[in-house]
Design a protein around this motif. Structure first.
Motif, short mmCIF file in Angstrom:
data_model
loop_
_atom_site.label_atom_id
_atom_site.label_comp_id
_atom_site.label_asym_id
_atom_site.label_seq_id
_atom_site.Cartn_x
_atom_site.Cartn_y
_atom_site.Cartn_z
N GLY A 13 0.83 -1.21 0.00
CA GLY A 13 0.00 0.00 0.00
C GLY A 13 0.85 1.24 0.00
N SER A 14 1.95 1.23 0.76
CA SER A 14 2.85 2.39 0.80
C SER A 14 3.52 2.60 -0.55
CB SER A 14 3.91 2.17 1.88
OG SER A 14 4.87 3.21 1.86
N ILE A 15 3.96 1.49 -1.15
CA ILE A 15 4.62 1.60 -2.47
C ILE A 15 3.63 2.11 -3.51
CG2 ILE A 15 5.65 0.25 -4.35
CD1 ILE A 15 6.83 -1.60 -2.17
N GLY A 16 2.39 1.59 -3.45
CA GLY A 16 1.38 2.00 -4.42
C GLY A 16 0.92 3.43 -4.25
N ILE A 297 17.05 3.22 -3.15
CA ILE A 297 16.11 2.60 -2.21
C ILE A 297 16.24 3.22 -0.83
CG2 ILE A 297 15.58 0.46 -0.97
CD1 ILE A 297 16.14 -1.09 -3.47
N MET A 298 17.48 3.40 -0.39
CA MET A 298 17.70 4.00 0.93
C MET A 298 17.10 5.41 0.98
SD MET A 298 21.27 4.58 3.02
CE MET A 298 21.59 2.82 3.07
N ASN A 299 17.26 6.14 -0.09
CA ASN A 299 16.75 7.50 -0.15
C ASN A 299 15.23 7.53 -0.03
OD1 ASN A 299 17.02 10.45 -0.77
ND2 ASN A 299 15.89 9.83 -2.61
N ILE A 300 14.55 6.65 -0.84
CA ILE A 300 13.08 6.66 -0.78
C ILE A 300 12.58 6.17 0.57
CG2 ILE A 300 12.74 4.35 -1.73
CD1 ILE A 300 10.29 5.39 -3.17
N MET A 301 13.29 5.25 1.20
CA MET A 301 12.87 4.76 2.50
C MET A 301 13.02 5.84 3.58
SD MET A 301 11.61 1.92 1.86
CE MET A 301 11.21 1.59 3.57
N LEU A 302 14.09 6.63 3.47
CA LEU A 302 14.27 7.74 4.42
C LEU A 302 13.15 8.77 4.25
CD1 LEU A 302 18.15 8.25 4.28
CD2 LEU A 302 16.80 7.51 6.27
N VAL A 303 12.81 9.05 2.99
CA VAL A 303 11.71 9.98 2.72
C VAL A 303 10.41 9.42 3.25
CG1 VAL A 303 10.37 11.09 0.90
CG2 VAL A 303 12.86 11.00 0.71
N VAL A 336 10.64 -3.74 -2.80
CA VAL A 336 11.15 -2.92 -3.91
C VAL A 336 12.29 -3.67 -4.62
CG1 VAL A 336 12.32 -0.78 -4.53
CG2 VAL A 336 10.47 -0.75 -2.86
N GLY A 337 13.20 -4.25 -3.80
CA GLY A 337 14.31 -5.01 -4.38
C GLY A 337 13.82 -6.24 -5.12
N VAL A 378 17.54 -8.65 -3.99
CA VAL A 378 16.79 -8.72 -2.73
C VAL A 378 17.68 -8.28 -1.56
CG1 VAL A 378 15.55 -10.24 -1.16
CG2 VAL A 378 15.33 -10.56 -3.64
N ILE A 379 18.94 -8.73 -1.59
CA ILE A 379 19.87 -8.35 -0.51
C ILE A 379 20.12 -6.84 -0.53
CG2 ILE A 379 22.25 -8.59 0.30
CD1 ILE A 379 22.14 -11.50 -0.64
#
Length: 404
Positions: A13-16, A297-303, A336-337, A378-379
Protein backbone atom coordinates in the motif's frame (compact mmCIF):
# COMPACT_ATOMS: atom_id res chain seq x y z
CA UNK A 1 2.15 -7.96 16.57
CA UNK A 2 2.18 -7.49 12.81
CA UNK A 3 1.99 -10.71 10.78
CA UNK A 4 3.94 -11.15 7.57
CA UNK A 5 0.72 -10.86 5.57
CA UNK A 6 -0.17 -7.58 7.26
CA UNK A 7 3.35 -6.24 6.77
CA UNK A 8 3.24 -7.11 3.08
CA UNK A 9 -0.17 -5.49 2.66
CA UNK A 10 0.95 -2.27 4.37
CA UNK A 11 4.24 -2.26 2.38
CA UNK A 12 2.49 -2.70 -0.96
CA UNK A 13 0.00 0.00 0.00
CA UNK A 14 2.85 2.39 0.80
CA UNK A 15 4.62 1.60 -2.47
CA UNK A 16 1.38 2.00 -4.42
CA UNK A 17 0.59 5.36 -2.81
CA UNK A 18 3.66 6.93 -4.45
CA UNK A 19 3.83 5.08 -7.74
CA UNK A 20 6.13 7.44 -9.62
CA UNK A 21 8.72 7.65 -6.87
CA UNK A 22 8.59 3.89 -6.27
CA UNK A 23 8.90 3.22 -10.02
CA UNK A 24 11.96 5.45 -10.36
CA UNK A 25 13.55 3.80 -7.34
CA UNK A 26 12.80 0.31 -8.64
CA UNK A 27 14.21 1.32 -12.03
CA UNK A 28 17.68 1.64 -10.51
CA UNK A 29 17.53 -1.99 -9.35
CA UNK A 30 16.03 -3.13 -12.67
CA UNK A 31 18.86 -1.54 -14.64
CA UNK A 32 21.51 -2.91 -12.31
CA UNK A 33 20.19 -6.49 -12.29
CA UNK A 34 19.51 -6.43 -16.04
CA UNK A 35 23.05 -5.27 -16.69
CA UNK A 36 24.52 -8.00 -14.47
CA UNK A 37 22.39 -10.75 -16.06
CA UNK A 38 23.05 -9.55 -19.62
CA UNK A 39 26.79 -9.16 -19.08
CA UNK A 40 27.21 -12.54 -17.40
CA UNK A 41 25.26 -14.14 -20.23
CA UNK A 42 27.33 -12.33 -22.85
CA UNK A 43 30.53 -13.48 -21.16
CA UNK A 44 29.34 -17.11 -21.16
CA UNK A 45 28.13 -16.77 -24.76
CA UNK A 46 31.46 -15.36 -25.92
CA UNK A 47 33.28 -18.21 -24.16
CA UNK A 48 31.06 -20.79 -25.87
CA UNK A 49 31.49 -18.97 -29.19
CA UNK A 50 35.30 -19.07 -28.90
CA UNK A 51 35.21 -22.77 -27.98
CA UNK A 52 33.00 -23.52 -31.00
CA UNK A 53 35.24 -21.46 -33.28
CA UNK A 54 38.38 -23.23 -32.11
CA UNK A 55 36.68 -26.61 -32.41
CA UNK A 56 35.71 -25.75 -35.99
CA UNK A 57 39.34 -25.35 -37.06
CA UNK A 58 40.64 -28.55 -35.50
CA UNK A 59 40.01 -31.46 -33.19
CA UNK A 60 42.43 -32.00 -30.26
CA UNK A 61 45.08 -30.32 -32.36
CA UNK A 62 48.75 -29.52 -31.78
CA UNK A 63 50.52 -27.25 -34.25
CA UNK A 64 54.27 -27.19 -34.88
CA UNK A 65 55.73 -24.57 -37.22
CA UNK A 66 59.34 -24.24 -38.30
CA UNK A 67 61.11 -20.95 -37.62
CA UNK A 68 63.40 -21.47 -40.63
CA UNK A 69 63.87 -23.83 -43.57
CA UNK A 70 65.82 -27.08 -43.37
CA UNK A 71 64.66 -27.84 -39.82
CA UNK A 72 61.79 -30.34 -39.99
CA UNK A 73 62.25 -33.45 -42.10
CA UNK A 74 60.90 -36.98 -42.53
CA UNK A 75 62.74 -38.05 -39.36
CA UNK A 76 60.77 -35.53 -37.29
CA UNK A 77 57.53 -36.63 -38.96
CA UNK A 78 58.15 -40.25 -37.97
CA UNK A 79 59.20 -39.18 -34.49
CA UNK A 80 55.87 -37.38 -34.00
CA UNK A 81 53.87 -40.17 -35.62
CA UNK A 82 55.36 -42.66 -33.12
CA UNK A 83 54.78 -40.46 -30.07
CA UNK A 84 52.29 -41.95 -27.58
CA UNK A 85 48.96 -40.12 -27.69
CA UNK A 86 49.19 -39.08 -31.35
CA UNK A 87 46.14 -40.13 -33.38
CA UNK A 88 47.22 -38.52 -36.64
CA UNK A 89 49.77 -36.11 -38.08
CA UNK A 90 50.10 -34.24 -41.35
CA UNK A 91 53.25 -32.47 -42.52
CA UNK A 92 52.59 -29.06 -44.06
CA UNK A 93 54.26 -26.93 -46.70
CA UNK A 94 52.68 -23.90 -48.24
CA UNK A 95 53.31 -21.33 -50.95
CA UNK A 96 51.34 -18.61 -52.69
CA UNK A 97 51.02 -19.74 -56.28
CA UNK A 98 49.36 -18.66 -59.51
CA UNK A 99 46.24 -20.74 -60.16
CA UNK A 100 44.60 -20.68 -63.58
CA UNK A 101 41.10 -21.91 -64.42
CA UNK A 102 40.04 -21.31 -68.01
CA UNK A 103 41.05 -17.70 -68.70
CA UNK A 104 41.15 -16.49 -65.08
CA UNK A 105 44.28 -16.49 -62.90
CA UNK A 106 44.42 -15.85 -59.17
CA UNK A 107 47.04 -15.93 -56.43
CA UNK A 108 45.97 -18.71 -54.05
CA UNK A 109 47.62 -20.17 -50.96
CA UNK A 110 48.60 -23.76 -51.79
CA UNK A 111 49.12 -26.19 -48.92
CA UNK A 112 50.84 -29.52 -49.25
CA UNK A 113 49.31 -32.01 -46.78
CA UNK A 114 48.60 -35.71 -46.37
CA UNK A 115 45.39 -37.67 -45.78
CA UNK A 116 45.44 -37.13 -41.98
CA UNK A 117 45.02 -33.39 -42.39
CA UNK A 118 41.27 -33.57 -43.02
CA UNK A 119 40.63 -35.44 -39.77
CA UNK A 120 42.83 -33.18 -37.66
CA UNK A 121 41.23 -30.06 -39.14
CA UNK A 122 37.63 -31.36 -38.85
CA UNK A 123 37.01 -30.90 -42.57
CA UNK A 124 33.56 -31.50 -43.99
CA UNK A 125 33.33 -32.00 -47.70
CA UNK A 126 30.87 -30.04 -49.80
CA UNK A 127 31.47 -32.40 -52.70
CA UNK A 128 33.95 -35.09 -53.65
CA UNK A 129 36.48 -36.51 -51.19
CA UNK A 130 39.69 -35.39 -49.52
CA UNK A 131 43.15 -36.47 -50.57
CA UNK A 132 44.52 -39.91 -49.79
CA UNK A 133 48.15 -40.94 -49.59
CA UNK A 134 48.11 -42.54 -53.07
CA UNK A 135 46.96 -39.38 -54.88
CA UNK A 136 49.31 -37.72 -57.34
CA UNK A 137 48.20 -34.58 -59.16
CA UNK A 138 44.92 -34.15 -57.33
CA UNK A 139 43.69 -31.01 -55.53
CA UNK A 140 41.06 -30.22 -52.92
CA UNK A 141 39.68 -26.66 -52.96
CA UNK A 142 38.18 -24.49 -50.28
CA UNK A 143 34.60 -23.40 -50.92
CA UNK A 144 35.53 -19.75 -51.47
CA UNK A 145 38.22 -20.70 -53.98
CA UNK A 146 35.88 -23.03 -55.86
CA UNK A 147 32.80 -20.82 -55.95
CA UNK A 148 33.93 -17.19 -55.71
CA UNK A 149 37.54 -16.63 -56.76
CA UNK A 150 37.16 -17.33 -60.46
CA UNK A 151 34.80 -16.19 -63.19
CA UNK A 152 33.31 -19.68 -63.31
CA UNK A 153 32.56 -22.00 -60.43
CA UNK A 154 34.91 -24.95 -60.15
CA UNK A 155 33.49 -28.44 -59.72
CA UNK A 156 34.89 -31.87 -58.92
CA UNK A 157 36.92 -33.35 -61.82
CA UNK A 158 37.64 -29.92 -63.31
CA UNK A 159 41.31 -29.30 -64.21
CA UNK A 160 43.29 -26.35 -62.84
CA UNK A 161 46.84 -25.20 -63.58
CA UNK A 162 49.09 -24.25 -60.67
CA UNK A 163 52.33 -22.37 -61.22
CA UNK A 164 54.95 -22.71 -58.48
CA UNK A 165 58.14 -20.76 -57.93
CA UNK A 166 61.10 -22.85 -56.83
CA UNK A 167 63.84 -21.72 -54.47
CA UNK A 168 66.33 -21.66 -57.35
CA UNK A 169 64.15 -19.10 -59.13
CA UNK A 170 62.66 -21.51 -61.62
CA UNK A 171 58.94 -21.59 -62.41
CA UNK A 172 57.03 -24.86 -62.73
CA UNK A 173 53.43 -25.28 -63.88
CA UNK A 174 51.49 -28.46 -63.31
CA UNK A 175 47.93 -29.50 -64.09
CA UNK A 176 45.83 -30.80 -61.17
CA UNK A 177 42.39 -32.41 -61.14
CA UNK A 178 39.90 -31.24 -58.51
CA UNK A 179 39.08 -34.18 -56.25
CA UNK A 180 36.91 -32.42 -53.68
CA UNK A 181 35.64 -29.15 -52.29
CA UNK A 182 35.79 -28.42 -48.55
CA UNK A 183 32.83 -26.77 -46.84
CA UNK A 184 33.37 -23.32 -45.39
CA UNK A 185 33.47 -23.90 -41.59
CA UNK A 186 32.06 -20.37 -41.11
CA UNK A 187 34.64 -19.60 -38.45
CA UNK A 188 36.30 -16.22 -37.93
CA UNK A 189 38.99 -17.71 -35.71
CA UNK A 190 42.15 -17.85 -37.79
CA UNK A 191 44.88 -18.22 -35.15
CA UNK A 192 45.69 -21.76 -36.28
CA UNK A 193 45.98 -20.66 -39.89
CA UNK A 194 43.65 -23.40 -41.17
CA UNK A 195 40.98 -21.35 -42.97
CA UNK A 196 40.28 -24.01 -45.62
CA UNK A 197 37.87 -21.84 -47.58
CA UNK A 198 40.69 -19.73 -49.05
CA UNK A 199 43.20 -22.50 -49.77
CA UNK A 200 43.97 -25.33 -52.16
CA UNK A 201 45.31 -28.59 -50.75
CA UNK A 202 47.56 -30.94 -52.75
CA UNK A 203 49.61 -34.02 -51.77
CA UNK A 204 52.71 -32.85 -49.92
CA UNK A 205 55.01 -35.33 -51.64
CA UNK A 206 53.97 -33.90 -55.01
CA UNK A 207 54.43 -30.32 -53.77
CA UNK A 208 57.92 -31.06 -52.41
CA UNK A 209 58.84 -32.83 -55.64
CA UNK A 210 57.76 -29.80 -57.70
CA UNK A 211 59.58 -27.37 -55.41
CA UNK A 212 62.66 -29.56 -55.19
CA UNK A 213 62.75 -29.63 -51.39
CA UNK A 214 62.72 -32.40 -48.81
CA UNK A 215 61.81 -30.45 -45.68
CA UNK A 216 58.48 -29.47 -44.12
CA UNK A 217 57.21 -26.13 -42.90
CA UNK A 218 55.40 -27.68 -39.95
CA UNK A 219 53.11 -30.39 -38.65
CA UNK A 220 49.42 -30.49 -37.79
CA UNK A 221 48.89 -33.14 -35.11
CA UNK A 222 45.79 -34.71 -33.59
CA UNK A 223 45.91 -36.07 -30.04
CA UNK A 224 43.91 -39.17 -29.15
CA UNK A 225 41.60 -37.20 -26.85
CA UNK A 226 41.06 -33.73 -25.47
CA UNK A 227 42.62 -34.82 -22.16
CA UNK A 228 45.69 -36.10 -24.00
CA UNK A 229 46.50 -32.79 -25.71
CA UNK A 230 48.72 -31.44 -22.93
CA UNK A 231 50.76 -34.61 -22.18
CA UNK A 232 51.08 -35.45 -25.89
CA UNK A 233 52.24 -31.93 -26.75
CA UNK A 234 54.82 -32.01 -23.95
CA UNK A 235 56.17 -35.36 -25.14
CA UNK A 236 56.37 -34.15 -28.76
CA UNK A 237 58.18 -31.04 -27.55
CA UNK A 238 60.78 -33.11 -25.66
CA UNK A 239 61.36 -35.48 -28.57
CA UNK A 240 61.63 -32.73 -31.17
CA UNK A 241 64.00 -30.69 -29.01
CA UNK A 242 66.20 -33.74 -28.46
CA UNK A 243 66.25 -34.66 -32.16
CA UNK A 244 67.15 -31.09 -33.16
CA UNK A 245 69.93 -30.75 -30.63
CA UNK A 246 68.21 -28.37 -28.20
CA UNK A 247 69.86 -28.76 -24.74
CA UNK A 248 67.58 -30.10 -22.00
CA UNK A 249 68.18 -26.96 -19.95
CA UNK A 250 66.63 -24.89 -22.77
CA UNK A 251 63.51 -27.01 -23.11
CA UNK A 252 61.37 -24.31 -21.46
CA UNK A 253 63.02 -21.54 -23.48
CA UNK A 254 61.01 -21.10 -26.68
CA UNK A 255 63.63 -18.76 -28.15
CA UNK A 256 66.20 -21.59 -28.06
CA UNK A 257 64.08 -23.85 -30.28
CA UNK A 258 64.01 -23.72 -34.09
CA UNK A 259 60.28 -24.36 -34.03
CA UNK A 260 57.10 -23.09 -32.34
CA UNK A 261 54.62 -25.48 -30.71
CA UNK A 262 51.15 -24.55 -29.51
CA UNK A 263 47.95 -26.50 -28.99
CA UNK A 264 44.20 -26.21 -28.65
CA UNK A 265 44.41 -25.94 -24.85
CA UNK A 266 46.62 -22.85 -25.03
CA UNK A 267 44.24 -21.10 -27.41
CA UNK A 268 41.24 -22.05 -25.27
CA UNK A 269 43.01 -20.75 -22.19
CA UNK A 270 43.80 -17.44 -23.89
CA UNK A 271 40.25 -16.98 -25.16
CA UNK A 272 38.74 -17.97 -21.80
CA UNK A 273 40.98 -15.43 -20.06
CA UNK A 274 39.85 -12.79 -22.54
CA UNK A 275 36.21 -13.75 -22.02
CA UNK A 276 36.60 -13.75 -18.22
CA UNK A 277 38.29 -10.33 -18.27
CA UNK A 278 35.55 -8.92 -20.49
CA UNK A 279 32.84 -10.37 -18.26
CA UNK A 280 34.51 -9.04 -15.10
CA UNK A 281 34.82 -5.56 -16.60
CA UNK A 282 31.21 -5.41 -17.78
CA UNK A 283 29.89 -6.93 -14.55
CA UNK A 284 31.84 -4.38 -12.48
CA UNK A 285 30.13 -1.59 -14.36
CA UNK A 286 26.78 -3.33 -13.81
CA UNK A 287 27.43 -3.65 -10.08
CA UNK A 288 27.92 0.11 -9.93
CA UNK A 289 24.37 0.41 -11.27
CA UNK A 290 23.20 -1.88 -8.47
CA UNK A 291 25.01 0.32 -5.94
CA UNK A 292 23.27 3.39 -7.34
CA UNK A 293 19.98 1.50 -7.14
CA UNK A 294 20.58 0.63 -3.47
CA UNK A 295 21.24 4.29 -2.69
CA UNK A 296 17.96 5.11 -4.41
CA UNK A 297 16.11 2.60 -2.21
CA UNK A 298 17.70 4.00 0.93
CA UNK A 299 16.75 7.50 -0.15
CA UNK A 300 13.08 6.66 -0.78
CA UNK A 301 12.87 4.76 2.50
CA UNK A 302 14.27 7.74 4.42
CA UNK A 303 11.71 9.98 2.72
CA UNK A 304 9.01 7.44 3.50
CA UNK A 305 10.01 7.38 7.16
CA UNK A 306 9.86 11.19 7.30
CA UNK A 307 6.45 11.27 5.63
CA UNK A 308 4.99 8.54 7.83
CA UNK A 309 6.26 9.80 11.18
CA UNK A 310 2.75 10.26 12.59
CA UNK A 311 1.75 6.79 11.32
CA UNK A 312 4.77 5.31 13.09
CA UNK A 313 3.82 7.12 16.31
CA UNK A 314 0.23 5.85 16.04
CA UNK A 315 1.39 2.26 15.50
CA UNK A 316 3.60 2.44 18.57
CA UNK A 317 0.82 3.99 20.59
CA UNK A 318 -1.39 1.05 19.61
CA UNK A 319 1.18 -1.36 21.05
CA UNK A 320 3.29 -2.32 18.03
CA UNK A 321 6.84 -3.04 19.10
CA UNK A 322 10.14 -1.75 17.81
CA UNK A 323 10.64 -5.07 15.97
CA UNK A 324 7.23 -4.70 14.29
CA UNK A 325 8.15 -1.27 12.93
CA UNK A 326 11.62 -2.53 11.93
CA UNK A 327 10.13 -5.49 10.06
CA UNK A 328 7.53 -3.29 8.35
CA UNK A 329 10.07 -0.99 6.72
CA UNK A 330 12.62 -3.72 5.94
CA UNK A 331 9.91 -5.75 4.19
CA UNK A 332 8.89 -2.68 2.20
CA UNK A 333 12.49 -2.17 1.13
CA UNK A 334 12.87 -5.85 0.20
CA UNK A 335 9.67 -5.75 -1.83
CA UNK A 336 11.15 -2.92 -3.91
CA UNK A 337 14.31 -5.01 -4.38
CA UNK A 338 12.24 -8.11 -5.20
CA UNK A 339 10.18 -6.33 -7.84
CA UNK A 340 13.35 -4.82 -9.29
CA UNK A 341 15.01 -8.24 -9.30
CA UNK A 342 12.14 -9.90 -11.17
CA UNK A 343 11.87 -7.14 -13.77
CA UNK A 344 15.67 -6.81 -14.03
CA UNK A 345 16.15 -10.54 -14.57
CA UNK A 346 13.53 -10.56 -17.33
CA UNK A 347 15.01 -7.43 -18.93
CA UNK A 348 18.54 -8.87 -18.71
CA UNK A 349 17.53 -12.10 -20.42
CA UNK A 350 15.71 -10.23 -23.19
CA UNK A 351 18.67 -7.87 -23.68
CA UNK A 352 21.09 -10.80 -23.86
CA UNK A 353 18.87 -12.58 -26.41
CA UNK A 354 18.78 -9.47 -28.61
CA UNK A 355 22.55 -8.88 -28.41
CA UNK A 356 23.38 -12.57 -28.94
CA UNK A 357 21.12 -12.65 -31.97
CA UNK A 358 22.73 -9.50 -33.39
CA UNK A 359 26.28 -10.79 -32.81
CA UNK A 360 25.30 -14.34 -33.86
CA UNK A 361 26.39 -15.77 -30.51
CA UNK A 362 24.96 -18.87 -28.80
CA UNK A 363 22.40 -18.14 -26.08
CA UNK A 364 24.00 -19.18 -22.79
CA UNK A 365 22.31 -18.30 -19.50
CA UNK A 366 24.19 -19.68 -16.45
CA UNK A 367 21.36 -20.50 -14.02
CA UNK A 368 23.59 -19.99 -10.98
CA UNK A 369 24.55 -16.49 -12.10
CA UNK A 370 20.93 -15.53 -12.79
CA UNK A 371 19.87 -16.73 -9.34
CA UNK A 372 22.83 -14.84 -7.87
CA UNK A 373 21.82 -11.61 -9.64
CA UNK A 374 18.24 -11.98 -8.45
CA UNK A 375 19.39 -12.72 -4.88
CA UNK A 376 21.70 -9.71 -4.90
CA UNK A 377 18.73 -7.50 -5.79
CA UNK A 378 16.79 -8.72 -2.73
CA UNK A 379 19.87 -8.35 -0.51
CA UNK A 380 20.44 -4.83 -1.86
CA UNK A 381 16.85 -3.99 -0.89
CA UNK A 382 17.36 -5.51 2.56
CA UNK A 383 20.65 -3.70 3.27
CA UNK A 384 19.40 -0.39 1.88
CA UNK A 385 16.34 -0.57 4.12
CA UNK A 386 18.12 -1.35 7.40
CA UNK A 387 19.12 2.20 8.33
CA UNK A 388 15.75 3.87 7.49
CA UNK A 389 13.89 1.01 9.22
CA UNK A 390 16.06 1.30 12.31
CA UNK A 391 15.51 5.05 12.36
CA UNK A 392 11.74 4.52 12.21
CA UNK A 393 11.79 1.81 14.89
CA UNK A 394 13.70 4.01 17.35
CA UNK A 395 11.27 6.95 17.14
CA UNK A 396 9.69 8.15 20.32
CA UNK A 397 5.90 7.63 19.86
CA UNK A 398 5.00 10.93 21.61
CA UNK A 399 7.38 12.94 19.43
CA UNK A 400 6.18 11.08 16.35
CA UNK A 401 2.51 11.88 17.07
CA UNK A 402 3.34 15.56 17.51
CA UNK A 403 5.07 15.70 14.15
CA UNK A 404 3.22 17.97 11.73
Amino acid sequence: MLSLKQSLRISLGSIGSSKLRSSLTTLGIVIGVAAVIANVSLGASFSEFFNDEIGAVGSNFIVITSQSTDVLFENQLELIRNTPGVAGVSPINQQMAQVRYFSTSRQIDIQGVNADYAEVANFRMDSGTFLDDNDQYMAVLGAEVAYEKFDRKISVNNPIDITFRREDGGVVTRKFTVKGIVQDPNTTFAQTGVEPEIRIFIPINIMNEILGVDYYGGFFVKAESFEAIGPTGDEIDKRLARSLGVPARDLENDDAKPYVLFDQLEILEQTNQLSAALTALLTSVALISLLVGSIGIMNIMLVTVAERTREIGLLKALGYTKNDILALFIIESMVVGLIGGILGTAAGIVAALVVNDYLELPNIFPAGQIVLGFTVAVIVGLVAGVYPANKAANMNPVDALRKE
